[in-house]
Scaffold this motif. Structure first.
Motif, PDB file in Angstrom:
ATOM      1  N   GLY A  49       0.798  -1.223   0.000  1.00 60.45           N
ATOM      2  CA  GLY A  49       0.000   0.000   0.000  1.00 60.45           C
ATOM      3  C   GLY A  49       0.827   1.268   0.000  1.00 60.45           C
ATOM      4  N   GLY A  50       2.060   1.160   0.499  1.00 55.60           N
ATOM      5  CA  GLY A  50       2.997   2.273   0.426  1.00 55.60           C
ATOM      6  C   GLY A  50       2.500   3.562   1.044  1.00 55.60           C
ATOM      7  N   GLU A  51       2.675   4.651   0.308  1.00 55.39           N
ATOM      8  CA  GLU A  51       2.344   5.985   0.804  1.00 55.39           C
ATOM      9  C   GLU A  51       0.862   6.164   1.091  1.00 55.39           C
ATOM     10  OE1 GLU A  51       4.565   8.617   1.499  1.00 55.39           O
ATOM     11  OE2 GLU A  51       5.930   6.905   1.377  1.00 55.39           O
ATOM     12  N   ASN A  52       0.016   5.294   0.529  1.00 56.03           N
ATOM     13  CA  ASN A  52      -1.424   5.442   0.754  1.00 56.03           C
ATOM     14  C   ASN A  52      -1.821   5.212   2.205  1.00 56.03           C
ATOM     15  OD1 ASN A  52      -2.045   6.182  -1.850  1.00 56.03           O
ATOM     16  ND2 ASN A  52      -2.556   4.116  -2.514  1.00 56.03           N
ATOM     17  N   PHE A  53      -0.976   4.483   2.964  1.00 58.02           N
ATOM     18  CA  PHE A  53      -1.269   4.326   4.389  1.00 58.02           C
ATOM     19  C   PHE A  53      -1.274   5.680   5.091  1.00 58.02           C
ATOM     20  CE2 PHE A  53       0.268  -0.087   3.720  1.00 58.02           C
ATOM     21  CZ  PHE A  53      -0.788  -0.771   4.303  1.00 58.02           C
ATOM     22  N   LYS A  54      -0.429   6.592   4.611  1.00 56.08           N
ATOM     23  CA  LYS A  54      -0.280   7.890   5.275  1.00 56.08           C
ATOM     24  C   LYS A  54      -1.446   8.832   5.013  1.00 56.08           C
ATOM     25  CE  LYS A  54       4.789   7.830   5.107  1.00 56.08           C
ATOM     26  NZ  LYS A  54       6.007   8.555   4.640  1.00 56.08           N
ATOM     27  N   ARG A  55      -2.349   8.440   4.165  1.00 56.40           N
ATOM     28  CA  ARG A  55      -3.503   9.302   3.866  1.00 56.40           C
ATOM     29  C   ARG A  55      -4.768   8.445   3.786  1.00 56.40           C
ATOM     30  NH1 ARG A  55      -5.033   9.843  -1.574  1.00 56.40           N
ATOM     31  NH2 ARG A  55      -3.906   8.515  -3.028  1.00 56.40           N
ATOM     32  N   SER A  56      -5.019   7.716   4.856  1.00 59.77           N
ATOM     33  CA  SER A  56      -6.111   6.753   4.832  1.00 59.77           C
ATOM     34  C   SER A  56      -7.015   6.857   6.059  1.00 59.77           C
ATOM     35  CB  SER A  56      -5.557   5.330   4.753  1.00 59.77           C
ATOM     36  OG  SER A  56      -4.784   5.034   5.913  1.00 59.77           O
ATOM     37  N   SER A  57      -8.281   6.512   5.833  1.00 67.27           N
ATOM     38  CA  SER A  57      -9.253   6.342   6.906  1.00 67.27           C
ATOM     39  C   SER A  57      -9.725   4.892   6.846  1.00 67.27           C
ATOM     40  CB  SER A  57     -10.435   7.299   6.725  1.00 67.27           C
ATOM     41  OG  SER A  57     -11.439   7.028   7.685  1.00 67.27           O
ATOM     42  N   LEU A  58      -9.448   4.135   7.898  1.00 67.92           N
ATOM     43  CA  LEU A  58      -9.767   2.708   7.925  1.00 67.92           C
ATOM     44  C   LEU A  58     -10.860   2.420   8.947  1.00 67.92           C
ATOM     45  CD1 LEU A  58      -6.133   1.240   8.180  1.00 67.92           C
ATOM     46  CD2 LEU A  58      -7.301   2.085   6.148  1.00 67.92           C
ATOM     47  N   ALA A  69      -9.187   4.020  12.163  1.00 63.41           N
ATOM     48  CA  ALA A  69      -7.866   4.662  12.150  1.00 63.41           C
ATOM     49  C   ALA A  69      -7.860   5.757  11.103  1.00 63.41           C
ATOM     50  CB  ALA A  69      -6.773   3.639  11.849  1.00 63.41           C
ATOM     51  N   LEU A  70      -7.419   6.918  11.512  1.00 69.00           N
ATOM     52  CA  LEU A  70      -7.280   8.049  10.598  1.00 69.00           C
ATOM     53  C   LEU A  70      -5.810   8.455  10.587  1.00 69.00           C
ATOM     54  CD1 LEU A  70      -8.586  10.242   8.800  1.00 69.00           C
ATOM     55  CD2 LEU A  70      -8.881  11.612  10.868  1.00 69.00           C
ATOM     56  N   ARG A  71      -5.194   8.415   9.422  1.00 69.55           N
ATOM     57  CA  ARG A  71      -3.784   8.793   9.287  1.00 69.55           C
ATOM     58  C   ARG A  71      -3.661   9.829   8.176  1.00 69.55           C
ATOM     59  NH1 ARG A  71      -3.777   3.142   9.984  1.00 69.55           N
ATOM     60  NH2 ARG A  71      -2.649   2.450  11.849  1.00 69.55           N
ATOM     61  N   LYS A  72      -3.001  10.908   8.491  1.00 68.79           N
ATOM     62  CA  LYS A  72      -2.750  11.943   7.486  1.00 68.79           C
ATOM     63  C   LYS A  72      -1.365  12.502   7.732  1.00 68.79           C
ATOM     64  CE  LYS A  72      -4.722  15.945   5.169  1.00 68.79           C
ATOM     65  NZ  LYS A  72      -5.845  16.914   5.116  1.00 68.79           N
ATOM     66  N   ASN A  73      -0.445  12.160   6.809  1.00 65.87           N
ATOM     67  CA  ASN A  73       0.962  12.523   6.944  1.00 65.87           C
ATOM     68  C   ASN A  73       1.500  11.981   8.274  1.00 65.87           C
ATOM     69  OD1 ASN A  73       0.959  13.855   4.427  1.00 65.87           O
ATOM     70  ND2 ASN A  73       0.071  15.678   5.376  1.00 65.87           N
ATOM     71  N   HIS A  74       1.904  12.856   9.191  1.00 69.74           N
ATOM     72  CA  HIS A  74       2.483  12.374  10.446  1.00 69.74           C
ATOM     73  C   HIS A  74       1.499  12.454  11.615  1.00 69.74           C
ATOM     74  CE1 HIS A  74       6.404  12.001   8.597  1.00 69.74           C
ATOM     75  NE2 HIS A  74       6.299  13.238   8.128  1.00 69.74           N
ATOM     76  N   GLU A  75       0.239  12.713  11.319  1.00 71.89           N
ATOM     77  CA  GLU A  75      -0.772  12.762  12.359  1.00 71.89           C
ATOM     78  C   GLU A  75      -1.639  11.508  12.291  1.00 71.89           C
ATOM     79  OE1 GLU A  75      -2.923  16.374  11.840  1.00 71.89           O
ATOM     80  OE2 GLU A  75      -1.272  17.638  12.537  1.00 71.89           O
ATOM     81  N   PHE A  76      -2.112  11.055  13.445  1.00 70.94           N
ATOM     82  CA  PHE A  76      -2.924   9.849  13.457  1.00 70.94           C
ATOM     83  C   PHE A  76      -3.938   9.898  14.596  1.00 70.94           C
ATOM     84  CE2 PHE A  76       0.546   8.978  16.364  1.00 70.94           C
ATOM     85  CZ  PHE A  76      -0.053   8.301  17.420  1.00 70.94           C
ATOM     86  N   ASN A 253     -15.403  -6.694   7.818  1.00 69.71           N
ATOM     87  CA  ASN A 253     -16.020  -5.461   7.321  1.00 69.71           C
ATOM     88  C   ASN A 253     -15.004  -4.333   7.165  1.00 69.71           C
ATOM     89  OD1 ASN A 253     -18.611  -6.716   7.400  1.00 69.71           O
ATOM     90  ND2 ASN A 253     -18.741  -6.279   9.589  1.00 69.71           N
ATOM     91  N   VAL A 254     -13.892  -4.645   6.514  1.00 74.48           N
ATOM     92  CA  VAL A 254     -12.833  -3.652   6.328  1.00 74.48           C
ATOM     93  C   VAL A 254     -13.252  -2.636   5.271  1.00 74.48           C
ATOM     94  CG1 VAL A 254     -10.427  -3.286   5.671  1.00 74.48           C
ATOM     95  CG2 VAL A 254     -11.080  -5.348   6.933  1.00 74.48           C
ATOM     96  N   GLU A 255     -13.132  -1.359   5.606  1.00 77.96           N
ATOM     97  CA  GLU A 255     -13.407  -0.263   4.672  1.00 77.96           C
ATOM     98  C   GLU A 255     -12.220   0.688   4.654  1.00 77.96           C
ATOM     99  OE1 GLU A 255     -17.068   1.742   5.468  1.00 77.96           O
ATOM    100  OE2 GLU A 255     -18.162  -0.119   5.910  1.00 77.96           O
ATOM    101  N   VAL A 256     -11.916   1.198   3.483  1.00 75.42           N
ATOM    102  CA  VAL A 256     -10.784   2.134   3.333  1.00 75.42           C
ATOM    103  C   VAL A 256     -11.216   3.321   2.485  1.00 75.42           C
ATOM    104  CG1 VAL A 256      -8.463   2.472   2.406  1.00 75.42           C
ATOM    105  CG2 VAL A 256      -9.063   0.300   3.503  1.00 75.42           C
ATOM    106  N   GLN A 257     -10.925   4.491   2.982  1.00 74.50           N
ATOM    107  CA  GLN A 257     -11.061   5.712   2.189  1.00 74.50           C
ATOM    108  C   GLN A 257      -9.720   6.408   2.156  1.00 74.50           C
ATOM    109  OE1 GLN A 257     -14.369   7.809   4.119  1.00 74.50           O
ATOM    110  NE2 GLN A 257     -15.600   7.443   2.290  1.00 74.50           N
ATOM    111  N   LEU A 258      -9.308   6.856   0.966  1.00 72.61           N
ATOM    112  CA  LEU A 258      -8.059   7.594   0.840  1.00 72.61           C
ATOM    113  C   LEU A 258      -8.348   9.081   0.927  1.00 72.61           C
ATOM    114  CD1 LEU A 258      -6.224   5.571  -1.949  1.00 72.61           C
ATOM    115  CD2 LEU A 258      -6.086   5.307   0.535  1.00 72.61           C
ATOM    116  N   ILE A 259      -7.506   9.792   1.673  1.00 76.32           N
ATOM    117  CA  ILE A 259      -7.704  11.205   1.949  1.00 76.32           C
ATOM    118  C   ILE A 259      -6.760  12.019   1.082  1.00 76.32           C
ATOM    119  CG2 ILE A 259      -7.634  12.983   3.734  1.00 76.32           C
ATOM    120  CD1 ILE A 259      -7.952  10.658   5.762  1.00 76.32           C
TER     121      ILE A 259
END
Length: 261
Positions: A49-58, A69-76, A253-259
């Motif tokens: 998944g690479g860099e997409n983990f850093k901008r994801s809502s799971l 889980a909400l991750r955006k750059n270095h914030e989580f 029930n895994v859901e992913v949205q990219l931010i």
């Protein structure tokens, strides 16, 4: 002569490329030279998944408990929601720290209790997105060479944690078996401190699925019946069918949205 020189140049170019690297079925170039532990982990994160983990809502469920889980750059922000008797208990771990709410009311906890809840929340989220997280500043990575398990070749990586930034369980030790062809984590093992001594687990990944570009797996969770077996030997112990299955780790029930950044 010019045509001959042109042909020779082309052959030399392709010859050099083949000598230095190969390409696997997953589009990951696999150098024939020995890779460092960091390079192996980087490739494993990239195919997962690479860099997409850093901008994801799971969002997912684990053992009848809701996680987000909400991750955006270095914030989580890592959340666990437990519902019981019409009460909703929110455990939230972020860059700021750990907080618990009962419905909308803040719950003040003793530090020792808060640390246990924090470690529990972090553990589920940590395993859910592996190998993402293995490049955190508190992580130490060491290559242990190669090992074959059930006819497949693996890079074997040892992971330890620095005391500063490594959390309450920084003394835990992990071993990862990363497939040499796919660069995916197929197996992992870890040791942890229990009240009655050292505990060990070995996990076998299965039910791989890609959800909006991020890789998720479930695990068969094993333990050695002989506690004297070294952690590094659990791969071969598993291959010899000498581990006991104690549970299954299944994300539902895994859901992913990219931010967008």
């Amino acid at each position: 002569m010019k045509k001959f020189l042109l042909l020779l140049t082309v052959l030399l170019i392709f010859g050099c490329k083949n000598e230095n690297s190969t390409s696997n079925d997953y589009g990951v170039e696999t150098p024939t030279k020995e890779l460092t532990a960091k390079e192996i982990v980087n490739k494993s994160i990239a195919v997962s998944g690479g860099e997409n983990f850093k901008r994801s809502s799971l969002k997912f469920e684990f053992r009848n408990t809701y996680y987000q889980a909400l991750r955006k750059n270095h914030e989580f922000l890592l959340v666990r929601l437990t519902v019981k008797n019409n009460d909703s208990v929110f455990d939230m771990l972020s860059n700021v720290g750990f907080e618990r709410y009962n419905n909308e009311t803040f719950v003040k906890l003793e530090d020792s209790i808060a640390n246990k809840y924090e470690a529990s929340v972090n553990s589920v989220h940590y395993f859910s997105v592996l190998p993402y997280g293995l490049n955190d500043e508190a992580v130490n990575k060491t290559g242990l060479g190669s090992e074959s398990i059930k006819g497949k070749e693996y890079h074997k990586i040892k992971v330890t944690f620095k005391a500063e930034g490594g959390g309450e369980d920084h003394q835990d030790i992990f071993i990862y078996w990363i497939n040499k062809r796919t660069f995916k984590v197929d197996y992992l093992a870890y040791s942890y401190n229990e009240e009655d001594g050292l505990g060990m687990r070995f996990r076998e990944a299965y039910n791989e699925r890609m959800v909006n570009s991020l890789r998720f797996v479930d695990y068969n969770n094993y333990k050695p019946e002989d506690a004297s077996i070294p952690l590094e030997k659990l791969g071969k112990t598993f291959e010899a069918n000498a581990l006991k299955l104690v549970s299954k780790i299944e994300l539902e029930n895994v859901e992913v949205q990219l931010i967008n950044n």
